[in-house]
Design a protein around this motif. Structure first.
Motif, PDB file in Angstrom:
ATOM      1  N   ALA A   6      49.774   4.612  22.462  1.00 63.41           N
ATOM      2  CA  ALA A   6      48.998   4.942  23.654  1.00 63.41           C
ATOM      3  C   ALA A   6      49.526   4.172  24.863  1.00 63.41           C
ATOM      4  O   ALA A   6      49.633   4.725  25.962  1.00 63.41           O
ATOM      5  N   TYR A   7      49.871   2.904  24.654  1.00 61.42           N
ATOM      6  CA  TYR A   7      50.406   2.094  25.762  1.00 61.42           C
ATOM      7  C   TYR A   7      51.713   2.677  26.285  1.00 61.42           C
ATOM      8  O   TYR A   7      51.969   2.670  27.499  1.00 61.42           O
ATOM      9  N   HIS A   8      52.530   3.201  25.392  1.00 63.89           N
ATOM     10  CA  HIS A   8      53.802   3.801  25.800  1.00 63.89           C
ATOM     11  C   HIS A   8      53.562   4.958  26.763  1.00 63.89           C
ATOM     12  O   HIS A   8      54.282   5.119  27.755  1.00 63.89           O
ATOM     13  N   VAL A   9      52.538   5.766  26.476  1.00 63.47           N
ATOM     14  CA  VAL A   9      52.190   6.867  27.381  1.00 63.47           C
ATOM     15  C   VAL A   9      51.596   6.321  28.663  1.00 63.47           C
ATOM     16  O   VAL A   9      51.984   6.713  29.774  1.00 63.47           O
ATOM     17  N   SER A  26      42.438  -1.065  13.891  1.00 62.52           N
ATOM     18  CA  SER A  26      42.453   0.068  12.960  1.00 62.52           C
ATOM     19  C   SER A  26      42.533   1.365  13.753  1.00 62.52           C
ATOM     20  O   SER A  26      41.744   1.592  14.673  1.00 62.52           O
ATOM     21  N   ILE A  27      43.496   2.212  13.389  1.00 63.67           N
ATOM     22  CA  ILE A  27      43.678   3.505  14.057  1.00 63.67           C
ATOM     23  C   ILE A  27      43.325   4.583  13.043  1.00 63.67           C
ATOM     24  O   ILE A  27      44.051   4.796  12.075  1.00 63.67           O
ATOM     25  N   PRO A  28      42.192   5.269  13.218  1.00 65.13           N
ATOM     26  CA  PRO A  28      41.728   6.218  12.207  1.00 65.13           C
ATOM     27  C   PRO A  28      42.518   7.523  12.180  1.00 65.13           C
ATOM     28  O   PRO A  28      43.156   7.906  13.166  1.00 65.13           O
ATOM     29  N   ASN A  29      42.460   8.166  11.037  1.00 66.62           N
ATOM     30  CA  ASN A  29      43.042   9.492  10.882  1.00 66.62           C
ATOM     31  C   ASN A  29      41.973  10.515  11.266  1.00 66.62           C
ATOM     32  O   ASN A  29      40.907  10.568  10.666  1.00 66.62           O
ATOM     33  N   HIS A  30      42.273  11.315  12.264  1.00 66.19           N
ATOM     34  CA  HIS A  30      41.315  12.313  12.729  1.00 66.19           C
ATOM     35  C   HIS A  30      41.945  13.695  12.650  1.00 66.19           C
ATOM     36  O   HIS A  30      42.911  13.987  13.334  1.00 66.19           O
ATOM     37  N   GLU A  31      41.422  14.509  11.748  1.00 64.99           N
ATOM     38  CA  GLU A  31      41.927  15.869  11.553  1.00 64.99           C
ATOM     39  C   GLU A  31      43.429  15.902  11.289  1.00 64.99           C
ATOM     40  O   GLU A  31      44.166  16.701  11.851  1.00 64.99           O
ATOM     41  N   GLY A  32      43.888  14.978  10.461  1.00 60.48           N
ATOM     42  CA  GLY A  32      45.271  14.999  10.014  1.00 60.48           C
ATOM     43  C   GLY A  32      46.267  14.208  10.839  1.00 60.48           C
ATOM     44  O   GLY A  32      47.452  14.183  10.514  1.00 60.48           O
ATOM     45  N   ARG A  33      45.812  13.545  11.908  1.00 55.68           N
ATOM     46  CA  ARG A  33      46.748  12.728  12.686  1.00 55.68           C
ATOM     47  C   ARG A  33      46.042  11.471  13.192  1.00 55.68           C
ATOM     48  O   ARG A  33      44.824  11.450  13.345  1.00 55.68           O
ATOM     49  N   GLU A  55      44.522   8.914  15.606  1.00 54.51           N
ATOM     50  CA  GLU A  55      43.853   9.115  16.888  1.00 54.51           C
ATOM     51  C   GLU A  55      43.663   7.772  17.579  1.00 54.51           C
ATOM     52  O   GLU A  55      42.739   7.015  17.277  1.00 54.51           O
ATOM     53  N   SER A  56      44.563   7.474  18.531  1.00 55.99           N
ATOM     54  CA  SER A  56      44.520   6.174  19.209  1.00 55.99           C
ATOM     55  C   SER A  56      43.255   5.983  20.021  1.00 55.99           C
ATOM     56  O   SER A  56      42.798   4.854  20.221  1.00 55.99           O
ATOM     57  N   ALA A  57      42.635   7.060  20.497  1.00 61.29           N
ATOM     58  CA  ALA A  57      41.427   6.950  21.308  1.00 61.29           C
ATOM     59  C   ALA A  57      40.254   6.395  20.511  1.00 61.29           C
ATOM     60  O   ALA A  57      39.288   5.896  21.085  1.00 61.29           O
ATOM     61  N   LEU A  58      40.330   6.475  19.172  1.00 59.68           N
ATOM     62  CA  LEU A  58      39.250   5.987  18.316  1.00 59.68           C
ATOM     63  C   LEU A  58      39.591   4.663  17.650  1.00 59.68           C
ATOM     64  O   LEU A  58      38.847   4.193  16.785  1.00 59.68           O
ATOM     65  N   ALA A  59      40.706   4.048  18.047  1.00 64.29           N
ATOM     66  CA  ALA A  59      41.133   2.780  17.450  1.00 64.29           C
ATOM     67  C   ALA A  59      40.140   1.670  17.764  1.00 64.29           C
ATOM     68  O   ALA A  59      39.539   1.637  18.842  1.00 64.29           O
ATOM     69  N   SER A  60      39.971   0.750  16.823  1.00 62.96           N
ATOM     70  CA  SER A  60      38.984  -0.312  16.998  1.00 62.96           C
ATOM     71  C   SER A  60      39.437  -1.617  16.364  1.00 62.96           C
ATOM     72  O   SER A  60      40.072  -1.618  15.304  1.00 62.96           O
ATOM     73  N   ILE A  61      39.112  -2.725  17.026  1.00 62.19           N
ATOM     74  CA  ILE A  61      39.347  -4.051  16.452  1.00 62.19           C
ATOM     75  C   ILE A  61      38.447  -4.247  15.245  1.00 62.19           C
ATOM     76  O   ILE A  61      38.786  -4.952  14.304  1.00 62.19           O
ATOM     77  N   SER A  62      37.267  -3.619  15.276  1.00 63.76           N
ATOM     78  CA  SER A  62      36.334  -3.711  14.157  1.00 63.76           C
ATOM     79  C   SER A  62      36.944  -3.048  12.922  1.00 63.76           C
ATOM     80  O   SER A  62      37.612  -2.018  13.030  1.00 63.76           O
ATOM     81  N   PRO A  63      36.751  -3.626  11.720  1.00 65.54           N
ATOM     82  CA  PRO A  63      37.330  -3.059  10.495  1.00 65.54           C
ATOM     83  C   PRO A  63      36.890  -1.619  10.271  1.00 65.54           C
ATOM     84  O   PRO A  63      35.765  -1.245  10.596  1.00 65.54           O
ATOM     85  N   ALA A  83      45.765   3.816   9.995  1.00 66.39           N
ATOM     86  CA  ALA A  83      46.830   2.817  10.090  1.00 66.39           C
ATOM     87  C   ALA A  83      46.264   1.544  10.691  1.00 66.39           C
ATOM     88  O   ALA A  83      45.227   1.558  11.362  1.00 66.39           O
ATOM     89  N   VAL A  84      46.950   0.443  10.442  1.00 61.13           N
ATOM     90  CA  VAL A  84      46.539  -0.857  10.981  1.00 61.13           C
ATOM     91  C   VAL A  84      47.707  -1.450  11.743  1.00 61.13           C
ATOM     92  O   VAL A  84      48.851  -1.441  11.262  1.00 61.13           O
ATOM     93  N   GLN A  85      47.443  -1.962  12.930  1.00 59.74           N
ATOM     94  CA  GLN A  85      48.489  -2.536  13.783  1.00 59.74           C
ATOM     95  C   GLN A  85      48.094  -3.946  14.205  1.00 59.74           C
ATOM     96  O   GLN A  85      46.938  -4.208  14.528  1.00 59.74           O
ATOM     97  N   ASP A  86      49.050  -4.858  14.185  1.00 63.72           N
ATOM     98  CA  ASP A  86      48.813  -6.211  14.688  1.00 63.72           C
ATOM     99  C   ASP A  86      48.683  -6.166  16.207  1.00 63.72           C
ATOM    100  O   ASP A  86      49.422  -5.434  16.885  1.00 63.72           O
ATOM    101  N   VAL A  87      47.736  -6.934  16.748  1.00 57.95           N
ATOM    102  CA  VAL A  87      47.542  -6.960  18.197  1.00 57.95           C
ATOM    103  C   VAL A  87      47.281  -8.382  18.672  1.00 57.95           C
ATOM    104  O   VAL A  87      46.835  -9.244  17.916  1.00 57.95           O
TER     105      VAL A  87
END
Length: 283
Positions: free
Chosen positions: A79-82, A108-115, A117-125, A132-136
């Motif tokens: 998302a930051y790249h965009v 945590s970046i959830p899978n939404h309808e097969g891909r 979704e960075s808009a729903l990513a959360s620091i909360s578990p 997917a999980v990304q270090d931040v």
């Protein structure tokens, strides 16, 4: 909106920064909006606005039109790249999350309808499978204000926070700034993402803020934390899931309410919203 486009078009947008820039800066502003609150933002004027959880820049782009400076934070790499490629010159972007203190964490970046979704990513578990999980890096806004400040005389008039349940920690990390500037705040708050949601209302109420929501992008309706149970029922959420991909025109009502405005009587930008409030505070 991107979600309403055919998959081939969406894929082309994701793969081309030029296409993203043209689409998000020229097409999206002329389309029906994903959130009615964007129409209210367009009627304001700010010195400096802060976009916490900027994602791909929907709010940052609109804020850039009505602000001297915008400071945007987005920790999800894709998302930051965009974001950094689509925003105007007066937006400064930072690739980390905001929290109560400086530390390392994961998002945590959830899978939404097969891909993903960075808009729903959360620091909360998240226990949602397929994500997917990304270090931040997590930073306190107050501790970094000297770095983030776009200009020595910058005055923060507006803060938008959309961090999927992490809003209280983000807010606590910028309390000195909030107390100093008393900005208008627009915060996404959902019971399903944050069971301690009422603490945000309590904290801001202690500073003299009053809370509102906009059902239509035209008016602001007084509310308090107890109203969320009624405003965020499953039936309203299901209705929103059907409507949101189509977007909202100005004046069209949104039934599921998850964005809340907090306005202090001494906020520099309060005058832009005074004529939109109706009735007296309920709580």
């Amino acid at each position: 909106m991107v979600g309403a486009l055919p998959e081939k078009v969406r894929a082309a947008l994701r793969d081309s920064t030029l296409a993203q820039k043209v689409y998000r800066r020229l097409v999206v502003p002329l389309s029906r909006q994903s959130e009615p609150d964007l129409y209210l933002v367009r009627g304001c004027t700010f010195d400096t606005a802060v976009d916490v959880g900027a994602n791909v820049g929907t709010y940052s782009i609109e804020l850039a039109k009505v602000s001297r400076h915008v400071v945007a934070f987005e920790p999800v790499r894709v998302a930051y790249h965009v974001l950094k490629h689509v925003v105007p010159y007066n937006v400064k972007c930072y690739e980390f999350a905001l929290g109560e203190s400086n530390e390392s964490g994961t998002i945590s970046i959830p899978n939404h309808e097969g891909r993903l979704e960075s808009a729903l990513a959360s620091i909360s578990p998240s226990d949602q499978p397929g994500g997917a999980v990304q270090d931040v890096e997590i930073r306190s806004f107050d501790a970094g204000w000297s770095q983030f400040r776009p200009q020595a005389d910058a005055c923060i008039d507006f803060v938008k926070i959309d961090v999927e349940g992490y809003e209280l920690s983000s807010l606590k990390g910028m309390m000195k700034t909030v107390e100093k500037f008393l900005p208008v705040l627009l915060i996404e708050i959902e019971i399903r993402h944050n069971r301690s949601f009422s603490e945000v209302f309590v904290l801001l109420d202690s500073l003299g803020y009053r809370s509102y929501y906009s059902p239509d992008g035209i008016s602001l309706v007084p509310c308090c934390s107890q109203d969320l149970q009624q405003l965020q029922t499953k039936e309203r959420l299901d209705s929103n899931r059907q409507q949101q991909p189509k977007g909202y025109s100005r004046g069209e009502k949104r039934r599921y309410i998850n964005n809340f405005w907090f306005v202090h009587t001494r906020s520099r930008a309060a005058s832009h919203l005074d004529s939109l409030t109706r009735a007296r505070e309920k709580c």
